[in-house]
Scaffold this active site. Sequence first.
Site, mmCIF file in Angstrom:
data_model
loop_
_atom_site.group_PDB
_atom_site.id
_atom_site.type_symbol
_atom_site.label_atom_id
_atom_site.label_comp_id
_atom_site.label_asym_id
_atom_site.label_seq_id
_atom_site.Cartn_x
_atom_site.Cartn_y
_atom_site.Cartn_z
ATOM 1 N N ARG A 1 66.491 9.863 22.611
ATOM 2 C CA ARG A 1 65.770 9.817 23.885
ATOM 3 C C ARG A 1 66.192 8.625 24.733
ATOM 4 N NH1 ARG A 1 64.747 13.721 25.930
ATOM 5 N NH2 ARG A 1 65.965 12.760 27.575
ATOM 6 N N LYS B 1 66.397 -3.082 44.806
ATOM 7 C CA LYS B 1 65.302 -2.136 44.573
ATOM 8 C C LYS B 1 65.609 -1.266 43.354
ATOM 9 C CE LYS B 1 63.819 -2.168 49.387
ATOM 10 N NZ LYS B 1 63.638 -1.407 50.631
ATOM 11 N N LYS C 1 65.390 -13.869 54.687
ATOM 12 C CA LYS C 1 64.711 -12.693 55.222
ATOM 13 C C LYS C 1 63.567 -13.103 56.146
ATOM 14 C CE LYS C 1 64.221 -9.261 52.308
ATOM 15 N NZ LYS C 1 65.171 -8.271 52.839
ATOM 16 N N GLU D 1 68.904 -12.302 57.857
ATOM 17 C CA GLU D 1 68.370 -11.040 58.368
ATOM 18 C C GLU D 1 67.972 -11.194 59.831
ATOM 19 O OE1 GLU D 1 65.582 -8.567 55.884
ATOM 20 O OE2 GLU D 1 64.206 -9.211 57.453
ATOM 21 N N ASP E 1 68.480 -5.506 60.381
ATOM 22 C CA ASP E 1 67.424 -4.838 59.634
ATOM 23 C C ASP E 1 66.562 -3.942 60.509
ATOM 24 O OD1 ASP E 1 65.955 -4.462 57.172
ATOM 25 O OD2 ASP E 1 64.343 -5.625 58.106
#
Length: 279
Positions: free
Chosen positions: A97, A132, A164, A194, A215
Amino acid sequence: MNPLWIEKELRRFLIEDIGSGDITSEAIFTEEDRIVGTFIAKGEGRLAGLKVARKVFQLLDPQVEMTFLRHDGADLVEGEAFARIKGKARAILAGERVALNLLQRMSGIATETREVVKKVADLPVTIVDTRKTLPGLRLFDKYAVRVGGGRNHRFGLYDAVMIKDNHLAAAGSMTEAVRRVRHSVGHMVKIEVEAEKLSQVEEALSLGVDLILLDNMGLNELREAVSFIGGRIPTEASGGITPANVRAVAETGVDYISLGWLTHSVKSLDLSLELESEK
């Protein structure tokens, strides 16, 4: 991929699944019973993760033999056999698995990345991933992106500076944030900033940063920003980009397109392991 890191993570995955032991297989099979099996693609897609899968089984029994009929980067058709395995039944069933979960996820990411890359293959743009990813799976996910024909963005918070919107808000300004970074990090570390509007693009250029991330800009804003930058530094587009709009974004002239979608919305490739007693 770092083999020491891979082994550590795979051991953790196996402990999670096996716990104190595979009570089903241990009840049915003796320590010496052996089985053979074939890995089959149940859908079309790009294969990734074979060596990772083999390592899963060999951590449970170094004598397990897994033979590759195809290799990472191969494009499989439905029903195609891509690997065979033989060894002790308990080891193979205990690792089945975990090995399949990783193979299916990695192959799914490689397949979707391949499709996105195809959409912009005739344009001078590079498809990259993001952070992510699921905790514990980042290196596996990012390897799969490369197998699919994409490139990797930074691996974590440690290998590149990316200033950011929240950094800008807390520091007070882009200029102040860049000043603090330059005072702290060495000259070998790249700085990406950004920008959400054209005034920020202008400020970033004046600060001499290495890259500008555009962005969540609309297509018209992207074109205007790319034109204003004029090739002076590389540009990256990010935010809300999917296979449906990646072509339009690429046509604005950006150098890089980063898609969290590649890893956070992946659909695993359907793969199976068909086992039988060794004759």
